[in-house]
Design a protein around this motif. Structure first.
Motif, PDB file in Angstrom:
ATOM      1  N   VAL A   1       4.540   0.830   1.438  1.00 50.52           N
ATOM      2  CA  VAL A   1       4.668  -0.183   2.485  1.00 50.52           C
ATOM      3  C   VAL A   1       4.436  -1.559   1.872  1.00 50.52           C
ATOM      4  N   ASP A   2       5.421  -2.449   1.996  1.00 48.02           N
ATOM      5  CA  ASP A   2       5.250  -3.849   1.608  1.00 48.02           C
ATOM      6  C   ASP A   2       4.673  -4.629   2.779  1.00 48.02           C
ATOM      7  N   ALA A   3       4.045  -5.768   2.469  1.00 50.86           N
ATOM      8  CA  ALA A   3       3.458  -6.592   3.526  1.00 50.86           C
ATOM      9  C   ALA A   3       3.525  -8.056   3.132  1.00 50.86           C
ATOM     10  N   ASP A   4       3.524  -8.913   4.135  1.00 59.52           N
ATOM     11  CA  ASP A   4       3.461 -10.349   3.876  1.00 59.52           C
ATOM     12  C   ASP A   4       2.062 -10.768   3.451  1.00 59.52           C
ATOM     13  N   GLY A   5       1.097  -9.951   3.768  1.00 60.31           N
ATOM     14  CA  GLY A   5      -0.288 -10.233   3.413  1.00 60.31           C
ATOM     15  C   GLY A   5      -1.216  -9.294   4.154  1.00 60.31           C
TER      16      GLY A   5
ATOM     17  N   LEU B   1       0.841  -1.199   0.000  1.00 61.86           N
ATOM     18  CA  LEU B   1       0.000   0.000   0.000  1.00 61.86           C
ATOM     19  C   LEU B   1       0.870   1.239   0.000  1.00 61.86           C
ATOM     20  N   GLU B   2       0.305   2.294  -0.481  1.00 68.37           N
ATOM     21  CA  GLU B   2       0.963   3.604  -0.447  1.00 68.37           C
ATOM     22  C   GLU B   2       0.176   4.432   0.549  1.00 68.37           C
ATOM     23  N   ALA B   3       0.766   4.699   1.701  1.00 67.25           N
ATOM     24  CA  ALA B   3       0.027   5.217   2.840  1.00 67.25           C
ATOM     25  C   ALA B   3      -0.614   6.568   2.592  1.00 67.25           C
TER      26      ALA B   3
ATOM     27  N   ARG C   1       6.585  -3.217   6.203  1.00 67.40           N
ATOM     28  CA  ARG C   1       7.967  -2.731   6.133  1.00 67.40           C
ATOM     29  C   ARG C   1       8.076  -1.751   4.973  1.00 67.40           C
ATOM     30  N   PHE C   2       9.119  -0.932   5.015  1.00 69.88           N
ATOM     31  CA  PHE C   2       9.351   0.022   3.936  1.00 69.88           C
ATOM     32  C   PHE C   2       9.514  -0.722   2.614  1.00 69.88           C
TER      33      PHE C   2
END
Length: 412
Positions: A395-399, A126-128, A373-374
């Protein structure tokens, strides 16, 4: 107290230290501080009050800034000063943004946050700023003002363009160049027409939104003009939107920089409020405000002549060592004294709403964004000025967990 330009000159300081501080002030007001203005702001505060001109005083300690905000003989001095001044008008706006009224908005804000997270879950990142910080305040403010949700993008573009005019900096020192100010004027004209039409519709059809309530305000036996009502609506949108968006994205950034806080908020959703308050202290969206002295003042021993323009560097005042032993350290421990929403009669009426939106985002972010995480390098900031905010925060995410996760009770 005898004061005036000649007295001020004698007391304003001179020599290398004062000249250095004056140069740093001009750098900050001109936006020449990069993405981290705080070393410059700290140095300015160490120098004490700085007279840029005989009629322009920069204050940066907590004591000076709070005294100026609480002084009764001062008034907002920026081009975007709040038009909510008449007592009955202020009470009508206060009711719309009261703690109880804002609490009633919690279910709406929760639904909107979940909708936004659902919209990016398949993407895996996502892009916060564009995914959360901008859409959420616009949706909530539009709801309060009774504006169509379909107008959100149009309003967003005008509100962003309007931002430089809300507080472009003291005359001759601000970051807003001619092109930005021209864009602001165009946006202001378009928003005035938009809100004038919205007010006209309320006059015909009535309603229970904030614009409708403002129309019904009786100010000393006189109804507000449509132009005044439209002006208040435009101000509330412009002032509340950008600052709340910056608080939301800044609070998410604070979590990413202190990942241990993510676990803390997940286990204790009430801690989200501490993170928001510490973000307001350490990295406030509104870095400075302006006040003009309407009488001769004595602010903590500093004489200020009537008519003096005072620039209050709130972002410097929040890091005053007089308040904490390590004022530059992010420490959301529940004790985060700040002036981000003003003080006294200059307290921001939209503060409860901004806090609600930011807290709600953090609670759901920690629940639903797994392993955040960034995604890219350093966060990207807009050009510095009175309004500080991120341009983008990937923001990257595992899910992403589903929206069926229970919300904490009582409402965060």
């Amino acid at each position: 107290m005898e004061s005036g330009p000649s007295t001020v000159r004698l007391l304003s300081g001179n020599g290398p230290d004062h000249e250095e501080a004056r140069g740093l002030v001009l750098r900050f007001l001109g936006g020449d501080v990069g993405s981290d203005p705080y070393p410059v702001l700290n140095r300015i505060r160490q120098a004490g009050p700085v007279w840029v001109r005989d009629d322009l005083l920069v204050l940066s300690s907590r004591a000076h800034c709070e005294a100026a905000l609480r002084a009764t003989d001062t008034a907002p001095a920026s081009a975007g000063a709040c038009p909510v001044s008449a007592a009955r008008l202020r009470r009508a706006a206060d009711r719309a943004f009261s703690a109880d009224a804002v609490t009633d908005l919690a279910p709406l804000v929760r639904r909107l946050v979940d909708d936004r997270l659902d919209s990016v879950a398949a993407r895996g990142r996502l892009e916060a700023v564009s995914d959360l910080a901008h859409p959420l305040p616009m949706a909530v403010l539009s709801h309060l003002l009774g504006l169509p949700a379909s107008d959100a993008q149009w309003l967003h573009r005008r509100a962003v363009a309007l931002a430089p005019a809300l507080d472009p900096g003291p005359a001759g020192t601000g970051t807003a160049g001619p092109a930005n100010l021209a864009g602001s004027r165009q946006a202001e004209t378009e928003l005035e027409a938009y809100f004038a039409e919205a007010v006209e519709r309320r006059r015909r059809n009535g309603g229970d939104d904030l614009l409708s309530r403002l129309i019904r305000v009786d100010d000393g036996g006189e109804r507000l003009t449509d132009a005044k009502t439209a002006s208040v609506g435009r101000f509330l949108l412009g002032a509340g939107y950008e600052t709340t968006a910056a608080l939301v994205s800044g609070s998410v950034l604070a979590l990413l920089r202190a990942p241990q806080e993510i676990d803390t908020v997940r286990k204790d959703p009430g801690h989200a409020g501490h993170v928001v308050e510490e973000t307001l202290r350490l990295d406030p969206p509104l870095q400075m405000v302006q006040r003009r002295a309407s009488a001769d003042l004595d602010l903590c021993g500093t004489p200020v002549a009537r008519g003096t323009l005072m620039v209050l560097l709130l972002a410097a005042a929040h890091r005053d060592p007089a308040l904490a032993s390590s004022p530059d350290v992010f420490a959301p421990d529940g004790a985060s004294p700040h002036l981000a929403f003003g003080a006294g009669r200059h307290h921001c009426l939209g503060a409860p709403l901004a806090r609600l939106v930011a807290r709600t985002v953090l609670v759901r972010f920690t629940q639903r964004v797994l392993g955040p995480r960034f995604a890219l390098g350093s966060p990207s900031y807009r050009p510095a000025g009175a309004l500080r905010g991120l341009r983008a925060l990937w923001v990257d995410a595992d899910g992403f967990a589903g929206r069926d996760l229970p919300w904490p009770e009582p409402p965060a």
